[in-house]
Design an enzyme around this catalytic site. Structure first.
Site, PDB file in Angstrom:
ATOM      1  N   LYS A 129     -37.721  22.301   7.030  1.00  0.00           N
ATOM      2  CA  LYS A 129     -39.481  23.117   7.373  1.00  0.00           C
ATOM      3  C   LYS A 129     -40.375  22.773   5.774  1.00  0.00           C
ATOM      4  CE  LYS A 129     -37.285  26.444  10.224  1.00  0.00           C
ATOM      5  NZ  LYS A 129     -36.823  27.747  10.174  1.00  0.00           N
ATOM      6  N   GLN A 182     -36.327  33.387   6.768  1.00  0.00           N
ATOM      7  CA  GLN A 182     -35.556  32.480   8.123  1.00  0.00           C
ATOM      8  C   GLN A 182     -34.066  33.721   8.910  1.00  0.00           C
ATOM      9  OE1 GLN A 182     -34.960  29.268   9.190  1.00  0.00           O
ATOM     10  NE2 GLN A 182     -33.373  29.717  10.348  1.00  0.00           N
ATOM     11  N   ASP A 205     -43.822  33.080  12.109  1.00  0.00           N
ATOM     12  CA  ASP A 205     -43.098  33.406  13.514  1.00  0.00           C
ATOM     13  C   ASP A 205     -43.232  34.115  14.567  1.00  0.00           C
ATOM     14  OD1 ASP A 205     -40.257  31.855  12.880  1.00  0.00           O
ATOM     15  OD2 ASP A 205     -39.857  32.341  12.001  1.00  0.00           O
TER      16      ASP A 205
END
Length: 294
Positions: free
Chosen positions: A54, A98, A121
């Site tokens: 990422k 994460q 997200d």
């Protein structure tokens, strides 16, 4: 019949290219650089790989990348304090924590502490509710990637019958909401669905996100249907990754299908970058990037 293979790797590269173009224009026209902050708690090997990937791709499209790597024993209070710091930082437009988190941390509490406008997200309860009620939201990356590929392949999705196999908060439920917004007729099937094969066989679009390797076989698929396989499964004694669909049998019946790997997976990070760009545009009162949002 042999299905068209939907190349997610190539499509993701195209999406990242569009993101990079928009980022360059933001810098040139407004002096703004989108920033993505990724928080990693602990040393889960898979999570470390994802975070590195990422960060690399964030920089490649011209965005600022902020990585915060915390020890596994980090307290909930310290993690929440970092998130609050990122919430108030004007250089940070997207925040991603994460998952999974170490067991002593409450994932729901942590996710819902993120500013919904920076929740790239799309997991915050506010974004879940906005999506469900058809309002402007940050949308989970994997379902957004699936939607982009379906729109690209079909053009309009209006009137098509779609079956989503799986009811997770991360993929299944938001995928169904996105398909409804594009005027599909949507069924969510799952482990308790009776006669699931017959339910799936009605579908013009099948999105398999159930987490069971090769569960969906070719005799479940309506001839010519589009199959989006979200599954990423490792099976002892089998090489490589397996999808939720039995590729060899489905490819003979479907009209189009995503492979595993190389299908949905690459789109997830591409859509994370697209979401960060969208969040930055909204934060600055600018037009959202066309073709990169839901």
């Amino acid at each position: 019949m042999t299905a068209t293979i939907i190349d997610g790797k190539a499509f993701a590269a195209t999406v990242r290219g569009k993101v990079a173009e928009h980022v360059a224009r933001l810098k040139a026209d407004h002096g703004i650089t989108p920033g993505l902050a990724v928080v990693l708690v602990g040393e889960d090997p898979a999570s470390q790989v994802y975070v590195r990937s990422k960060g690399k791709m964030t920089v490649e499209v011209g965005m600022n990348s902020y990585e915060h790597k915390l020890p596994a024993e980090t307290s909930e209070a310290d993690l929440l304090a970092l998130i609050e710091q990122l919430n108030t930082d004007p250089a940070v437009h997207g925040i991603l924590v994460q998952l999974p988190l170490p067991g002593h941390l409450n994932e729901d509490l942590v996710i819902n502490s993120i500013d919904p406008a920076k929740d790239v997200d799309g997991f915050h309860i506010s974004n879940v509710g906005l999506l469900a009620t058809g309002q402007k939201a940050m949308v989970p990356c994997t379902p957004l990637g699936c939607l982009m590929m379906l729109r690209h392949h079909h053009g309009s999705l209006s009137g098509l019958e779609a079956v989503v196999i799986g009811r997770s908060n991360i993929v299944g439920k938001p995928m169904a909401q996105l398909l409804l917004r594009d005027s599909c007729t949507v069924t969510i099937a799952h482990s308790r669905t009776k006669n699931i094969e017959e339910v799936v066989k009605r579908a013009d679009i099948v999105v398999a996100a159930v987490g069971r390797p090769e569960m969906v076989t070719g005799d479940w698929i309506k001839p010519g249907a589009t199959v989006i396989d979200v599954g990423i499964n490792r099976v002892e004694g089998r090489n490589g990754l397996l999808g939720d669909c039995h590729f060899d049998s489905c490819v003979e019946v479907a009209g189009a299908i995503t492979p595993v790997p190389g299908g949905v997976g690459p789109m997830t990070i591409a859509c994370l970058l697209a979401n960060t760009l969208t969040a930055c545009s909204r934060a600055n009162g600018l037009a959202e990037p066309e073709g990169l949002t839901a």
